[in-house]
Motif scaffolding. Structure first.
Motif, PDB file in Angstrom:
ATOM      1  N   GLY A  69       0.957  -1.077   0.059  1.00  0.00           N
ATOM      2  CA  GLY A  69      -0.020  -0.092  -0.048  1.00  0.00           C
ATOM      3  C   GLY A  69       0.838   1.224   0.046  1.00  0.00           C
ATOM      4  N   ARG A  92       0.582   1.411  -9.667  1.00  0.00           N
ATOM      5  CA  ARG A  92      -0.301   0.435  -9.852  1.00  0.00           C
ATOM      6  C   ARG A  92      -0.338  -0.326 -11.045  1.00  0.00           C
ATOM      7  NH1 ARG A  92      -5.359   3.478  -7.089  1.00  0.00           N
ATOM      8  NH2 ARG A  92      -5.129   2.688  -5.115  1.00  0.00           N
ATOM      9  N   SER A  98      -2.826  -0.460  -2.458  1.00  0.00           N
ATOM     10  CA  SER A  98      -4.009   0.255  -1.826  1.00  0.00           C
ATOM     11  C   SER A  98      -3.641   1.815  -1.770  1.00  0.00           C
ATOM     12  CB  SER A  98      -4.607  -0.137  -0.651  1.00  0.00           C
ATOM     13  OG  SER A  98      -3.613  -0.265   0.274  1.00  0.00           O
ATOM     14  N   ASP A 127      -8.105   5.140  -1.948  1.00  0.00           N
ATOM     15  CA  ASP A 127      -9.174   4.271  -1.463  1.00  0.00           C
ATOM     16  C   ASP A 127      -9.478   4.668  -0.076  1.00  0.00           C
ATOM     17  OD1 ASP A 127      -8.869   1.882  -3.326  1.00  0.00           O
ATOM     18  OD2 ASP A 127      -6.811   1.869  -2.608  1.00  0.00           O
ATOM     19  N   VAL A 128      -8.733   5.318   0.682  1.00  0.00           N
ATOM     20  CA  VAL A 128      -9.262   5.978   2.057  1.00  0.00           C
ATOM     21  C   VAL A 128      -8.831   7.289   1.976  1.00  0.00           C
ATOM     22  CG1 VAL A 128      -9.308   5.845   4.646  1.00  0.00           C
ATOM     23  CG2 VAL A 128      -9.462   3.767   3.042  1.00  0.00           C
ATOM     24  N   HIS A 154     -14.000   6.285   3.098  1.00  0.00           N
ATOM     25  CA  HIS A 154     -13.574   5.148   2.301  1.00  0.00           C
ATOM     26  C   HIS A 154     -14.379   5.288   0.821  1.00  0.00           C
ATOM     27  CE1 HIS A 154     -12.148   2.130   5.161  1.00  0.00           C
ATOM     28  NE2 HIS A 154     -12.969   2.618   6.136  1.00  0.00           N
ATOM     29  N   THR A 156     -13.337   3.633  -1.839  1.00  0.00           N
ATOM     30  CA  THR A 156     -13.824   2.572  -2.387  1.00  0.00           C
ATOM     31  C   THR A 156     -13.932   1.427  -1.313  1.00  0.00           C
ATOM     32  OG1 THR A 156     -11.468   1.595  -2.353  1.00  0.00           O
ATOM     33  CG2 THR A 156     -11.870   2.982  -4.264  1.00  0.00           C
ATOM     34  N   SER A 157     -14.369   0.440  -1.466  1.00  0.00           N
ATOM     35  CA  SER A 157     -14.804  -0.764  -0.608  1.00  0.00           C
ATOM     36  C   SER A 157     -13.340  -1.646  -0.148  1.00  0.00           C
ATOM     37  CB  SER A 157     -15.591  -1.949  -1.174  1.00  0.00           C
ATOM     38  OG  SER A 157     -15.091  -2.625  -2.343  1.00  0.00           O
ATOM     39  N   ARG A 158     -12.232  -0.989  -0.783  1.00  0.00           N
ATOM     40  CA  ARG A 158     -11.038  -1.912  -0.758  1.00  0.00           C
ATOM     41  C   ARG A 158     -10.520  -2.308   0.775  1.00  0.00           C
ATOM     42  NH1 ARG A 158      -5.746  -2.175  -4.439  1.00  0.00           N
ATOM     43  NH2 ARG A 158      -4.449  -3.666  -3.126  1.00  0.00           N
ATOM     44  N   LEU A 159     -10.542  -1.088   1.303  1.00  0.00           N
ATOM     45  CA  LEU A 159     -10.012  -1.277   2.886  1.00  0.00           C
ATOM     46  C   LEU A 159     -11.115  -1.018   3.862  1.00  0.00           C
ATOM     47  CD1 LEU A 159      -6.841   0.876   2.516  1.00  0.00           C
ATOM     48  CD2 LEU A 159      -6.938  -1.477   2.708  1.00  0.00           C
TER      49      LEU A 159
END
Ligand code: SF4
Length: 217
Positions: A69, A92, A98, A127-128, A154, A156-159
């Motif tokens: 990350g 990426r 992340s 992501d956060v 958040h 995205t839902s990733r974390l």
């Protein structure tokens, strides 16, 4: 095309103090907010620091294969949003990392009136997002944010389901020493920042060195 240059205050390859897993961190130089009690006052002035292009930075951040990350902090990342978005994109391409990002701006302001042209691109990669200025009177000593007015988004839902409690977790910090420079990494638990500064001042007094210290979320 001329590579996009960033003004970088510091980097750290591999830390567990600024988000879930093993992360690499970029702290950018320059912040417009000047919050009283800021943990990194040396990085507030918008002055030339290390000039690094996005490709060089992305490669540096991933040099350790255990890094999963990235965390962008500062200083104010949104003032260098285009360059940081490019760092995230290039990183990426190499690894599915992340991305956690701190900002002194509120997310509503970032969306309504982006302070720099690259903000939408950077927000799309994050992501956060931890937003808002640091308010010392609202520092409750918990969480990966300096004070309770700062919010964890958040994007995205990733974390979201990784078990890492961004807002309420006990704080941890790491100290990295590199030659004459000491770096306090993370959002420090109560009392640690003052103890760190006292220890560094004591060492300087004993050795007569002119080393510098930085500490950061
Ligand atoms: S706490 Fe963050 S937003 Fe406030 S002055 Fe320091 S770097 Fe800027």
């Amino acid at each position: 095309m001329t590579p996009r240059l960033l003004d970088v205050a510091a980097t750290r390859i591999g830390t567990e103090a600024l988000g879930p897993g093993m992360r690499s961190v970029v702290w950018v130089q320059g912040c417009p907010f000047r919050c009283p009690g800021c943990m990194s006052p040396d990085w507030i002035p918008e002055r030339p620091a290390r000039r690094a292009d996005a490709r060089e930075l992305a490669a540096e951040l991933l040099v350790d294969p255990v890094v999963d990350g990235l965390t962008f902090s500062g200083g104010e990342p949104m003032l260098q949003a285009a360059g940081l978005a490019e760092v995230a994109r290039l990183a990426r391409e190499r690894r599915d990392v992340s991305l956690v990002c701190f900002t002194g701006y509120r997310i509503e302001r970032l969306r309504a009136r982006p302070p720099t042209p690259g903000v939408p691109e950077l927000l799309a990669a994050v992501d956060v997002l931890v937003d808002g200025r640091y308010v010392a009177a609202l520092d409750d000593g918990r969480g990966l944010r300096g004070s309770t007015n700062q919010r964890v988004h958040h994007l995205t839902s990733r974390l979201a389901d990784c078990g890492y409690d961004f807002a309420g977790r006990p704080r941890t910090a790491e100290i990295a020493v590199n030659g004459p420079e000491a770096l306090l990494i993370g959002v420090p638990p109560p009392g640690l920042l003052a103890a760190f500064d006292t220890a560094v001042d004591t060492v300087r007094g004993h050795t007569g060195t002119e080393g510098s210290t930085h500490h950061e979320r």
